[in-house]
Design an enzyme around this catalytic site. Structure first.
Site, mmCIF file in Angstrom:
data_model
loop_
_atom_site.group_PDB
_atom_site.id
_atom_site.type_symbol
_atom_site.label_atom_id
_atom_site.label_comp_id
_atom_site.label_asym_id
_atom_site.label_seq_id
_atom_site.Cartn_x
_atom_site.Cartn_y
_atom_site.Cartn_z
ATOM 1 N N ASP A 141 -49.497 42.018 62.690
ATOM 2 C CA ASP A 141 -50.417 42.047 61.556
ATOM 3 C C ASP A 141 -51.092 40.687 61.289
ATOM 4 O OD1 ASP A 141 -51.736 42.666 59.225
ATOM 5 O OD2 ASP A 141 -50.035 43.644 58.266
ATOM 6 N N SER B 160 -49.135 38.604 51.183
ATOM 7 C CA SER B 160 -49.523 38.930 52.547
ATOM 8 C C SER B 160 -50.356 37.820 53.133
ATOM 9 C CB SER B 160 -50.315 40.223 52.573
ATOM 10 O OG SER B 160 -49.436 41.284 52.687
ATOM 11 N N HIS C 137 -54.322 43.234 57.981
ATOM 12 C CA HIS C 137 -54.683 44.100 56.848
ATOM 13 C C HIS C 137 -55.419 43.343 55.751
ATOM 14 C CE1 HIS C 137 -50.712 43.049 54.853
ATOM 15 N NE2 HIS C 137 -51.449 43.186 53.766
HETATM 16 N N1 ARG Z 1 -47.404 47.164 52.815
HETATM 17 C C1 ARG Z 1 -48.173 46.002 53.090
HETATM 18 C C2 ARG Z 1 -48.810 45.439 51.801
HETATM 19 O O1 ARG Z 1 -48.537 45.888 50.734
HETATM 20 C C3 ARG Z 1 -49.165 46.221 54.166
HETATM 21 C C4 ARG Z 1 -50.283 47.143 53.845
HETATM 22 C C5 ARG Z 1 -51.272 47.382 54.913
HETATM 23 N N2 ARG Z 1 -50.867 48.325 55.923
HETATM 24 C C6 ARG Z 1 -50.997 49.690 55.856
HETATM 25 N N3 ARG Z 1 -50.567 50.418 56.848
HETATM 26 N N4 ARG Z 1 -51.566 50.308 54.845
HETATM 27 O O2 ARG Z 1 -49.921 45.018 51.730
HETATM 28 N N1 ASP Z 2 -48.082 43.790 51.958
HETATM 29 C C1 ASP Z 2 -48.147 43.047 50.715
HETATM 30 C C2 ASP Z 2 -49.465 42.270 50.569
HETATM 31 O O1 ASP Z 2 -50.492 42.703 51.015
HETATM 32 C C3 ASP Z 2 -46.975 42.169 50.581
HETATM 33 C C4 ASP Z 2 -45.881 42.844 49.837
HETATM 34 O O2 ASP Z 2 -46.164 43.636 48.924
HETATM 35 O O3 ASP Z 2 -44.742 42.542 50.136
HETATM 36 O O4 ASP Z 2 -49.548 41.283 49.902
#
Ligand code: ARG
Ligand code: ASP
Length: 703
Positions: A220, A638, A83
């Site tokens: 990921d 991330s 991502h």
């Molecule tokens: N929750 C994670 C973060 O805040 C991954 C985000 C990317 N994935 C998604 N399905 N939108 O970045």
């Molecule tokens: N998914 C998040 C990021 O892109 C990490 C988090 O918020 O825990 O940095």
């Protein structure tokens, strides 16, 4: 008597830095190293951060301006999340070469794909520059004067620091609301090429259905390579560049992880607000988050509907959709978490005790001052939130304004406009934008108080009669809905462009925001900053004098931090316990052809059927996929390396569990978990799915 005692105890538990909470500054890690070692770490502070020798910090980069990455080979190979590389992977994708869907693997160096605009930054060093930044400060200065002084002194420090070498970039950042300042010196590399990415059915497996959730099975990750000039210095993209040779790269442990193992995350957390006043939390919990969630629900429903109808639209909006839905889902978990933790109430109790203690002291009145600033700020904050979640989200209006800005003194910048138009139209679908306009602007009409709407808006709406008619005008008559008209723009068209309904819409709101809202929010936020500077220091003094055992760490601000903890499951709800790791078996259990997010690549099915796991199976005979731990992380973390007690790479951080997403405001050691990808699943995917096992030859394995 009993009551006071209970009260003090609640207060103590509320304020104590619980096990594993904290995002520590690497240069000050010697203050934490004993605790880290007690919890299992086997290296020294100098191994984490050193300016005299290569240390782990030299293997960690800020990837772009919002993710972390790490070096895993002596030839500049870099690992980050899928991502995080998503924008790049998507940029190289089309219906013919759908790298998002099918994955991509360079089979040799010449196939690695360059990426315009992508940089990675290594931290050279960080220094406490508080004295230099505040040189010339006198207590009689206003906050505005102080801001000016800090800016000027910081700039001088930055100019001085970047003189020393090639590709240097520096920033001065405030910590603890400006009680302390640090200079961060980075070396920034701009030739970063895409080496590989798994298909989305692995890299984004579970998609937005599983996002922010555990148990998780998302592979990921994506891989890049940093290129440098012949002297290993940063250089713009060139065929002559060679793979960067890092001072340090991670060795990889494939031994596997166990519940209770020590883990350490090294990365760039973006933003936390652990010390804010209860009023700040109340706004987030009761007003800000709920409204923003609602507005995004409307937009997501529209996107999802159209994306389901066409493969082309699905690709066009994949990245946009993921961005919108990510915060949308997080905010929902955050609100729940704050409520469950009773954070507003706990903070109120603390503030009451603090205010009483502060009477007659330096910090007298700071609590009520913060309260009155928040009261004044609230309607402006609300107007700002609405503006950014409605007007600013209209794609064609953004694009129209950007193009309008290309009419400069010396004429229209045609080349830039063509480039802009190409990028915009590649991923724009009019029906989505138009329906979103109608949906969010109707909410705007309904929920924003009249005093906080621009006159322009009110008059326009009156003349159109409805938001729907307004949308009809923009999405039919604006020249920006027609690529041919945009491409025909010339020097003389400036007046016409400025009168275009899409430009006008964006521009009038922008003017209103710039002249009527922003000056007030800037002033109030400066007042708030000043009050918080005292309150922050006050909290420290209070805890020290009242012997509340709390270790303070500065809020995250996208600077390099260390978070440590251990691998651990959790109980998300009564009667349930989640184990800390997942395997490939769980992917098959989620298999459901009716849910797009749970689509599994055939190759993985075949491998699973024959159990052809090679050397990647764990003791249970399955390939491990993800694990969770108690490390305190946030957005920006991330892609961060997850490191074991010996300093070797065991995984790649990418998320947090939904029930713990309030950790940006309040950390609950029982519930807050970061989610990591097991490095063995990365290696398995490269070798068995990508057929790019040759890349493993440049890595170093510890066993
Ligand atoms: N929750 C994670 C973060 O805040 C991954 C985000 C990317 N994935 C998604 N399905 N939108 O970045
Ligand atoms: N998914 C998040 C990021 O892109 C990490 C988090 O918020 O825990 O940095």
């Amino acid at each position: 008597m009993r009551k006071t005692l209970i009260f003090v105890i609640t207060l103590m538990t509320a304020m104590t830095t619980r096990a594993d909470e904290g995002m520590w500054l690497p240069s000050l890690i010697s203050q934490r190293i004993a605790d880290m070692q007690e919890k299992g770490f086997r290296l020294e502070a100098e191994d984490i951060y050193s300016i005299n020798q290569a240390s782990l910090k030299d293997a960690v980069v800020l990837f772009g301006r919002g993710c972390t990455g790490e070096l895993i080979s002596p030839e500049g190979l870099l690992l980050t999340n899928h991502h995080c590389g998503y924008g790049q992977i998507q940029q190289h994708s089309s219906v013919e070469h759908d790298y998002l869907k099918d994955g991509f693997w360079a089979m040799n160096r010449s196939e690695e794909l360059p990426n315009k605009g992508l940089t990675v930054s290594f931290l050279e060093r960080m220094d406490d520059v508080t004295a230099q930044v505040l040189k010339g400060y006198t207590p009689d200065m206003t906050e505005e004067q102080r801001v000016e002084l800090v800016k000027k002194n910081s700039q001088a420090l930055i100019d001085e620091a970047v003189k020393e070498g090639k590709g240097l970039r520096a920033t001065v950042e405030a910590l603890y609301y400006g009680n302390q300042y640090f200079l961060f010196l980075y070396r920034e590399y701009a030739d970063v090429r895409l080496v590989g990415a798994p298909p989305s059915s692995i890299g984004k497996f579970g998609g937005d259905t599983d996002n922010w959730m555990w148990p998780r099975h998302t592979g990921d990750f994506s891989m890049f390579r940093i290129y440098a000039d012949k002297d290993n210095n940063p250089a713009p993209y060139s065929m002559d560049n060679v793979p960067y040779r890092p001072k340090k790269y991670f060795h990889i442990s494939t031994k596997g992880v166990q519940e209770g193992d020590f883990t350490f995350i090294y990365g760039f957390p973006g933003r936390t607000q652990e010390y804010i006043h209860s009023e700040g939390v109340r706004y987030i919990e009761e007003i800000g988050d709920p409204h923003k969630i609602h507005l995004r629900t409307l937009r997501l429903d529209i996107m999802n509907k159209h994306q389901a109808e066409s493969q082309k639209v699905r690709i066009q909006y994949s990245s946009k959709n993921a961005n919108v839905s990510n915060a949308w889902k997080k905010w929902q978990g955050e609100v729940k978490g704050i409520k469950k933790m009773k954070t507003v109430q706990t903070k109120k109790e603390f503030e009451k005790a603090f205010a009483k203690w502060a009477e007659g002291r330096e910090f007298d009145g700071v609590i009520s001052k913060i309260e009155s600033i928040y009261a004044e700020l609230e309607p402006y904050q609300f107007a700002t939130d609405y503006y950014s979640e409605t007007v600013r989200t209209i794609e064609v209006a953004n694009f129209a304004m950007s193009t309008a800005r290309l009419f400069r003194e010396d004429g229209f910048d045609k080349a830039k406009a063509t480039e802009l138009a190409e990028t915009f139209y590649k991923d724009w679908y009019l029906p989505i934008d138009k329906e979103s306009f109608i949906a969010v602007m109707n909410e705007y009409e309904k929920n924003v108080p009249a005093d906080f709407k621009p006159i322009y808006y009110k008059e326009k709406l009156a003349s159109y009669g409805s938001i729907e008619t307004w949308a009809e005008d923009i999405f039919t008559n604006s020249i920006f809905v027609d690529p041919a008209k945009v491409n025909a723009l010339k020097d003389e068209d400036k007046a016409m462009v400025m009168a275009d309904p899409a430009v006008e819409f964006f521009n009038e709101f922008l003017k209103w925001y710039t002249y009527e809202i922003q000056p007030v929010t800037t002033r109030l936020n400066q007042d708030l900053q000043l009050a918080y500077r005292d309150y922050m220091r006050g909290q420290m003094v209070y805890c020290r004098t009242r012997r509340v055992p709390k270790a303070f760490y500065p809020d995250a601000n996208l600077t390099l931090r260390v978070a440590y903890g251990h691998i651990k499951g959790y109980t998300p709800a009564d009667g349930t316990y989640y184990l800390p790791s997942s395997t490939i078996k769980g992917i098959m259990e989620k298999d459901n052809p009716d849910i797009f997010d749970y689509n599994i690549p055939q190759r993985l099915r075949d491998i699973y059927a024959t159990k052809d796991y090679g050397r990647w199976a764990d003791a249970s005979g399955e390939v491990p996929v993800c694990f969770i731990a108690t490390n305190h992380t946030t957005g920006g973390n991330s892609g961060s390396p997850v490191i074991n007690a010996d300093g070797d790479l065991i995984g790649l951080n990418f998320d947090r569990v939904w029930e713990g997403t309030m950790s940006d405001i309040v950390f609950d050691p029982e519930i807050c978990r970061n989610i990591a990808l097991d490095v063995r699943y990365v290696l398995f995917t490269i070798e068995k799915i990508g057929g790019a096992g040759y890349l493993l030859n440049e890595m170093t394995f510890t066993e």
